[in-house]
Write an enzyme that holds these catalytic residues in place. Structure first.
Site, PDB file in Angstrom:
ATOM      1  N   ASP A   1      -7.262  -3.265  -2.643  1.00  0.00           N
ATOM      2  CA  ASP A   1      -7.814  -2.349  -1.585  1.00  0.00           C
ATOM      3  C   ASP A   1      -8.742  -3.600  -0.897  1.00  0.00           C
ATOM      4  O   ASP A   1      -9.862  -3.911  -1.253  1.00  0.00           O
ATOM      5  CB  ASP A   1      -8.671  -1.463  -1.758  1.00  0.00           C
ATOM      6  CG  ASP A   1      -9.065  -0.565  -0.604  1.00  0.00           C
ATOM      7  OD1 ASP A   1      -9.538  -1.188   0.436  1.00  0.00           O
ATOM      8  OD2 ASP A   1      -8.549   0.480  -0.399  1.00  0.00           O
TER       9      ASP A   1
ATOM     10  N   ASP B   1     -12.471  -2.710   0.253  1.00  0.00           N
ATOM     11  CA  ASP B   1     -12.995  -2.599  -0.780  1.00  0.00           C
ATOM     12  C   ASP B   1     -13.634  -3.895  -1.473  1.00  0.00           C
ATOM     13  O   ASP B   1     -14.664  -4.000  -1.905  1.00  0.00           O
ATOM     14  CB  ASP B   1     -12.506  -1.415  -1.869  1.00  0.00           C
ATOM     15  CG  ASP B   1     -12.595   0.022  -1.654  1.00  0.00           C
ATOM     16  OD1 ASP B   1     -13.587   0.276  -0.721  1.00  0.00           O
ATOM     17  OD2 ASP B   1     -11.977   0.753  -2.271  1.00  0.00           O
TER      18      ASP B   1
ATOM     19  N   ARG C   1      -6.551   5.015   6.711  1.00  0.00           N
ATOM     20  CA  ARG C   1      -5.418   5.768   6.087  1.00  0.00           C
ATOM     21  C   ARG C   1      -5.797   6.895   5.371  1.00  0.00           C
ATOM     22  O   ARG C   1      -6.817   6.929   4.625  1.00  0.00           O
ATOM     23  CB  ARG C   1      -4.731   4.713   5.286  1.00  0.00           C
ATOM     24  CG  ARG C   1      -4.080   3.349   5.685  1.00  0.00           C
ATOM     25  CD  ARG C   1      -3.035   3.181   4.950  1.00  0.00           C
ATOM     26  NE  ARG C   1      -3.198   3.036   3.455  1.00  0.00           N
ATOM     27  CZ  ARG C   1      -2.220   2.760   2.602  1.00  0.00           C
ATOM     28  NH1 ARG C   1      -1.086   2.300   2.919  1.00  0.00           N
ATOM     29  NH2 ARG C   1      -2.434   2.366   1.336  1.00  0.00           N
TER      30      ARG C   1
END
Ligand code: PRP
Ligand code: URA
Length: 211
Positions: A202, A205, A106
């Site tokens: 996230d 991550d 994204r």
């Protein structure tokens, strides 16, 4: 509204594991392990309707007509990066599955995904696909993945997800009328930055420890 097209895994073990995943103090190692466990439990649910056939076998005691899965092997397709965290868990349930890869990222400002890699196993158009990504936020990445798979001729796609937003579910099911979504949670909403609230942050991550 989307009756029969979304399966919410409300099993206590699933919901307990999801709560650990959501906690901001859950370390990378545990986060990765739980993503794998949830993927395994979702794969179990998502393969409930696989076609079966009779097979003649001999047990040590007698001859019998037993049952086995029929048809071509499934294909697991993770949306990179975060979807990679679900692959091994799904393979625990369907160890002979093939694995394709779709790389999508994204844009941090527009939130529109950019495709950077695509590789599918041979004859994917004749196989059922388990598309996997732990996060369904705006729906943009999953829609781009489904668009790619449909153009490749794939007929049956199930989307295995861990946390979804209501906006993402609507966008994805509106885009593809034949898709079925398996998820562990439908959260409240998207933030202004297109993150799922309350979500888990996230996923990429947290799986790979990149922040
Ligand atoms: C995340 C996530 C999904 C996507 C969901 O990936 O893993 O693929 O965002 O958002 P959407 O529904 O609004 O498209 P990201 O683009 O952050 O890439 P990464 O997995 O490599 O971190
Ligand atoms: N991608 C993530 O990893 N988390 C979100 O909440 C939204 C998109």
């Amino acid at each position: 509204m989307y009756e029969g097209r979304v399966t919410l895994l409300d099993h206590p073990m699933v919901q307990h594991k999801l709560s650990i995943l959501r906690r901001s103090d859950t370390p990378t190692k545990l986060f990765r392990e739980i993503v794998g466990e949830l993927a395994m439990l979702e794969a179990y649910e998502a393969t409930r309707d696989l076609p079966m056939e009779d097979v003649e076998i001999d047990t040590p005691m007698a001859h019998m007509t037993a049952r086995q899965i029929s048809g071509k092997k499934l294909v697991i397709v993770p949306i990179l990066r975060a979807g990679l965290g679900m692959v091994d868990g799904v393979l625990e349930v369907v160890p002979a599955a093939r694995v394709g890869h779709l790389g999508m990222e994204r844009d941090e400002v527009t939130h529109v995904p950019r495709s950077y890699y695509a590789k599918l196993p041979a004859n994917s158009d004749q196989r059922e696909i388990l598309l996997v990504d732990p996060m369904l936020a705006t729906g943009g990445s999953a829609i781009m993945a489904v668009e790619f798979l449909r153009k490749a001729g794939v007929k049956k796609i199930k989307f295995l997800n861990i946390v979804a937003s209501p906006e993402g579910i609507k966008a994805l099911l509106d885009y593809d009328p034949d898709l079925h979504i398996y998820t562990c949670a439908i959260d409240e909403r998207l933030s202004e930055d297109a993150y799922i609230i309350p979500g888990l942050g996230d996923a990429g991550d947290r799986i790979f420890g990149t922040k």
